[in-house]
Design an enzyme around this catalytic site. Structure first.
Site, PDB file in Angstrom:
ATOM      1  N   ASP A   4       0.817  -1.221  -0.111  1.00 45.01           N
ATOM      2  CA  ASP A   4       0.077  -0.162  -0.212  1.00 45.01           C
ATOM      3  C   ASP A   4       0.818   1.277   0.018  1.00 45.01           C
ATOM      4  O   ASP A   4       0.810   1.982   1.026  1.00 45.01           O
ATOM      5  CB  ASP A   4      -0.868   0.030   1.174  1.00 45.01           C
ATOM      6  CG  ASP A   4      -0.063  -0.263   2.539  1.00 45.01           C
ATOM      7  OD1 ASP A   4       0.916  -0.782   2.426  1.00 45.01           O
ATOM      8  OD2 ASP A   4      -0.790   0.185   3.667  1.00 45.01           O
TER       9      ASP A   4
ATOM     10  N   HIS B  82       9.745  -0.131   9.146  1.00 43.70           N
ATOM     11  CA  HIS B  82       8.645  -1.031   9.037  1.00 43.70           C
ATOM     12  C   HIS B  82       8.791  -1.906   8.090  1.00 43.70           C
ATOM     13  O   HIS B  82       9.269  -3.092   8.219  1.00 43.70           O
ATOM     14  CB  HIS B  82       7.464  -0.876   9.459  1.00 43.70           C
ATOM     15  CG  HIS B  82       6.998  -0.105  10.465  1.00 43.70           C
ATOM     16  ND1 HIS B  82       6.873  -0.160  11.641  1.00 43.70           N
ATOM     17  CD2 HIS B  82       6.668   1.329  10.334  1.00 43.70           C
ATOM     18  CE1 HIS B  82       6.549   0.745  12.389  1.00 43.70           C
ATOM     19  NE2 HIS B  82       6.466   1.604  11.865  1.00 43.70           N
TER      20      HIS B  82
HETATM   21  O1  LIG Z   1       0.895   5.788  13.457  1.00 41.38           O
HETATM   22  C1  LIG Z   1       0.682   4.891  12.488  1.00 41.38           C
HETATM   23  N1  LIG Z   1      -0.490   4.774  12.089  1.00 41.38           N
HETATM   24  C2  LIG Z   1      -0.842   4.161  11.045  1.00 41.38           C
HETATM   25  N2  LIG Z   1       0.042   3.617  10.296  1.00 41.38           N
HETATM   26  C3  LIG Z   1       1.143   3.651  10.402  1.00 41.38           C
HETATM   27  C4  LIG Z   1       1.759   4.541  11.534  1.00 41.38           C
HETATM   28  N3  LIG Z   1       3.158   4.251  11.636  1.00 41.38           N
HETATM   29  C5  LIG Z   1       3.443   3.634  10.478  1.00 41.38           C
HETATM   30  N4  LIG Z   1       2.185   3.272   9.833  1.00 41.38           N
HETATM   31  C6  LIG Z   1       2.217   2.222   8.762  1.00 41.38           C
HETATM   32  O2  LIG Z   1       1.805   0.989   9.054  1.00 41.38           O
HETATM   33  C7  LIG Z   1       2.742   0.160   9.263  1.00 41.38           C
HETATM   34  C8  LIG Z   1       2.928  -0.270  10.608  1.00 41.38           C
HETATM   35  O3  LIG Z   1       2.299  -0.303  11.369  1.00 41.38           O
HETATM   36  C9  LIG Z   1       3.646   0.590   8.196  1.00 41.38           C
HETATM   37  O4  LIG Z   1       3.672   0.162   6.783  1.00 41.38           O
HETATM   38  C10 LIG Z   1       3.607   2.152   8.302  1.00 41.38           C
HETATM   39  O5  LIG Z   1       3.781   2.618   7.007  1.00 41.38           O
END
Ligand SMILES: O=c1[nH]cnc2c1ncn2[C@@H]1O[C@H](CO)[C@@H](O)[C@H]1O
Length: 319
Positions: free
Chosen positions: A11, A243
């Site tokens: 995504d 991540h």
């Molecule tokens: O704070 C957040 N809220 C939502 N999505 C996030 C946040 N930080 C990182 N990601 C996204 O969700 C995945 C890791 O959980 C990663 O793919 C990152 O791009």
């Protein structure tokens, strides 16, 4: 040894971009397709971004299959993390519309087709909510046996989530799909934020990227601005969590992590919706539980963070 075939379900997304670029610079793997999903952006934009990134990388030979626009339960109220990645998912850079088009097959059908074609040899690296993978499992009862491994970036094992204290974003995005994948019997390796929060790119690393001549490094050092400022605000840190590229490297080189095994179930309702609970099998419960008689999965526990950061930096700069 022949390169491991991987399909990245993605995504994109700033850290997705890093993972895709690192994969394209990793001789250990051959990227045989990208499948798209909502999460950081809506699916339509994820497809557009996936096509765009392959054009940037001059790898338009790699097919893109568009994935689901709704959750496995047909839910349309999606949680989109544009506040992490920018409205366009790529740091608000106004990139041109890609020329390429996705293939006719849906993501789930493409996953089933490739798993069938190369039995036991395809690794799926799932970087978003798990809807497409769950759809593939529903489409073909043989999928969980035919697929080599499913490396899931998702879950928060015994730590707080990043959507709320219970849930990590990818599992929260489609908890029902995640529960299907974790209990499918496939060889699943979950790399949760308990692990990826140890892998940090610092301001100094970003400056190094910016000063490198590498094409991918140059591209990323620009789009990373939004991702850095989000982390600064949300976590009061001066670095960002890597991540997606960490999960990708766990698929490329499993010796970069250690893992435990057990049964993972996902909470699908209530205030802890999206919570991932691992049963470590240390106790035999008297009662039959929701974890009884379910197949085990692997859950990452530790990561060699310095080596992962070094590999990501090297591979992005060598481009
Ligand atoms: O704070 C957040 N809220 C939502 N999505 C996030 C946040 N930080 C990182 N990601 C996204 O969700 C995945 C890791 O959980 C990663 O793919 C990152 O791009």
């Amino acid at each position: 040894m022949a390169a491991k075939k991987i399909i990245i379900d993605t995504d994109p997304g700033i850290d997705d971009t890093m993972a895709i670029f690192v994969a394209l610079r990793s001789p250990e793997v051959e990227v045989i397709g990208l499948t798209t999903i909502y999460g950081n952006v809506y699916t339509t934009l994820a497809t557009r971004n996936a096509l765009h990134l392959l054009e940037v990388a001059e790898r338009t030979d790699i097919p893109v299959a568009e994935g689901s626009h709704v959750t496995i339960t047909k839910g349309t109220k999606l949680r989109i993390a544009d506040f992490v990645h920018g409205a366009d998912g790529l740091g608000n850079q106004n990139f041109p519309t890609p020329k390429g088009k996705p293939i006719e097959l849906s993501a789930a059908s493409f996953l089933v087709q490739q798993a069938n074609l190369y039995r036991g040899q395809v690794t799926v690296v799932a970087l978003g909510p798990l809807t497409n993978i769950a759809l593939a499992i529903q489409l073909d009862p043989e999928f969980s046996r035919n697929i080599g491994q499913i490396v899931v970036l998702g879950g928060a094992f015994a730590v707080n989530g990043n959507v709320n204290p219970a849930a990590e974003a990818n599992i929260f995005g489609d908890p029902d799909a995640a529960d299907i994948v974790f209990t499918s019997g496939a060889d699943v390796l979950a790399v949760g934020i308990n692990v990826t929060h140890q892998v940090i790119m610092t301001d100094a690393d970003r400056e190094e990227l910016a000063s490198s001549k590498g094409k991918f490094a140059q591209y990323l050092s620009k789009i990373l601005e939004v991702y850095f400022s989000y982390h600064h605000d949300a976590y009061s840190t001066r670095g960002v969590y890597l991540h997606d590229p960490t999960a990708l490297l766990a698929a490329v080189n499993p010796s970069l992590i250690t893992y435990t095994e057990g049964v993972v179930r996902v909470q699908t309702s209530g205030i802890t919706r999206g919570l991932t609970i691992l049963y470590n099998k240390q106790k035999r419960f008297e009662e039959v539980t929701e974890w009884s008689n379910k197949p085990s999965v692997k859950v990452a526990v530790t990561v060699d963070a310095p080596t992962v950061v070094k590999l990501i930096m090297e591979r992005l700069m060598d481009s």
